[in-house]
Design an enzyme around this catalytic site. Structure first.
Site, mmCIF file in Angstrom:
data_model
loop_
_atom_site.group_PDB
_atom_site.id
_atom_site.type_symbol
_atom_site.label_atom_id
_atom_site.label_comp_id
_atom_site.label_asym_id
_atom_site.label_seq_id
_atom_site.Cartn_x
_atom_site.Cartn_y
_atom_site.Cartn_z
ATOM 1 N N ASP A 44 52.139 68.109 76.591
ATOM 2 C CA ASP A 44 51.508 67.171 75.090
ATOM 3 C C ASP A 44 51.465 65.996 76.257
ATOM 4 O OD1 ASP A 44 50.792 65.588 73.742
ATOM 5 O OD2 ASP A 44 53.379 65.526 72.187
ATOM 6 N N TYR A 158 36.823 57.187 68.465
ATOM 7 C CA TYR A 158 36.729 58.695 69.715
ATOM 8 C C TYR A 158 35.942 58.351 70.521
ATOM 9 C CZ TYR A 158 35.446 63.592 70.073
ATOM 10 O OH TYR A 158 35.312 64.356 70.993
#
Length: 272
Positions: A44, A158
């Site tokens: 992760d 983003y």
């Protein structure tokens, strides 16, 4: 046969890139958060521990890396944690690159090594994204980047992370420890590409209509294999003279929005 590392290898552009490299006879070490075909290291990248696990997992499989594509990322959309976008998209990618520096240096002895980061045409196509997030990313200050990201919607975070990746590659790529060591850093800036990420964006009740609203000169969205082809070129020996480039792979969207030259975007200075 050369050895490449691709994160986000289970789907989308990462999977297309890994498949294309394997199809050309190379070895690919896939990294992803989920176990799947083509994934050799499960980790992760949103946490420091997960990033260290990813680097250690790659090192357990090879001591020589000829190319690295940190393609793992998540989109900014309704309901997505803005802080998670920062941690995965920027810090997860950069940690892989810096963590595998020794292996890339060894790979460069075989005729050069390459890194291709995944930016986005949203860095020029989406006005009003958050500058403080990008600034903190470029200072390698994850705590501040997450704090700043938590103040705004993830859709505006983003492009901040993607701009930071493109500029990080330009700033760092020309340094002795990278280009001077035979490791070329570049990035690609895809437009809307038919991946699971874009499918998720289309289903967003607020942001979905924007996906297909951007113009393209070719009249369609991109395909993962088209972005993969650009990535593979930048990794190849044919691109030996390309350092710090941001290659738009967006069907002409950026050129249509900025027909003379990209004028920049009103977000203030990125670095202090």
């Amino acid at each position: 046969m050369r050895t490449y590392v691709v994160s986000g290898a289970a789907s989308g552009i990462g999977a297309a890139t890994a498949g294309m490299l394997r199809g050309r006879g190379h070895r690919v070490i896939g990294v992803d958060r989920v176990a799947a075909d083509g994934v050799d290291v499960t980790a992760d990248l949103s946490t420091a521990a997960g990033r260290a696990e990813a680097v250690a997992g790659v090192r357990a499989l090879t001591d020589r890396v000829h190319g690295l594509v940190p393609a793992a990322g998540i989109a900014g959309r309704t309901g997505v944690d803005s802080q998670l976008v920062v941690s995965v998209n920027f810090f997860g990618a950069v940690a892989l690159v810096t963590g595998l520096h020794a292996e890339l240096t060894a790979g460069a002895e075989d005729g050069g090594a390459g890194v291709v980061l995944l930016a986005s045409n949203s860095i020029t196509g989406m006005p009003g994204w958050n500058a403080p997030v990008a600034q903190a990313c470029l200072r390698d200050d994850e705590a501040t980047a997450r704090e700043e990201a938590g103040r705004v919607d993830s859709v505006l975070v983003y492009p901040s992370t993607k701009a930071a990746l493109a500029w990080w590659a330009r700033r760092e790529g020309v340094k002795p420890e990278w280009a001077g060591a035979g490791i070329r850093l570049n990035s690609v800036a895809p437009g809307a590409t038919e991946t699971p990420m874009v499918d998720q964006m289309r289903s967003d009740p607020l942001l979905g209509p924007a996906i297909d609203a951007y113009p393209t000169a070719i009249g369609r969205t991109g395909r993962p294999e088209e972005v993969a082809a650009a990535i593979c070129f930048l990794l190849s020996e044919e691109a030996a003279n390309i350092v710090g480039a941001v290659l738009f792979v967006d069907g002409g969207t950026d050129a249509m929005l900025h027909p003379i030259s990209p004028p920049g975007w009103e977000v203030g200075p990125i670095e202090p």
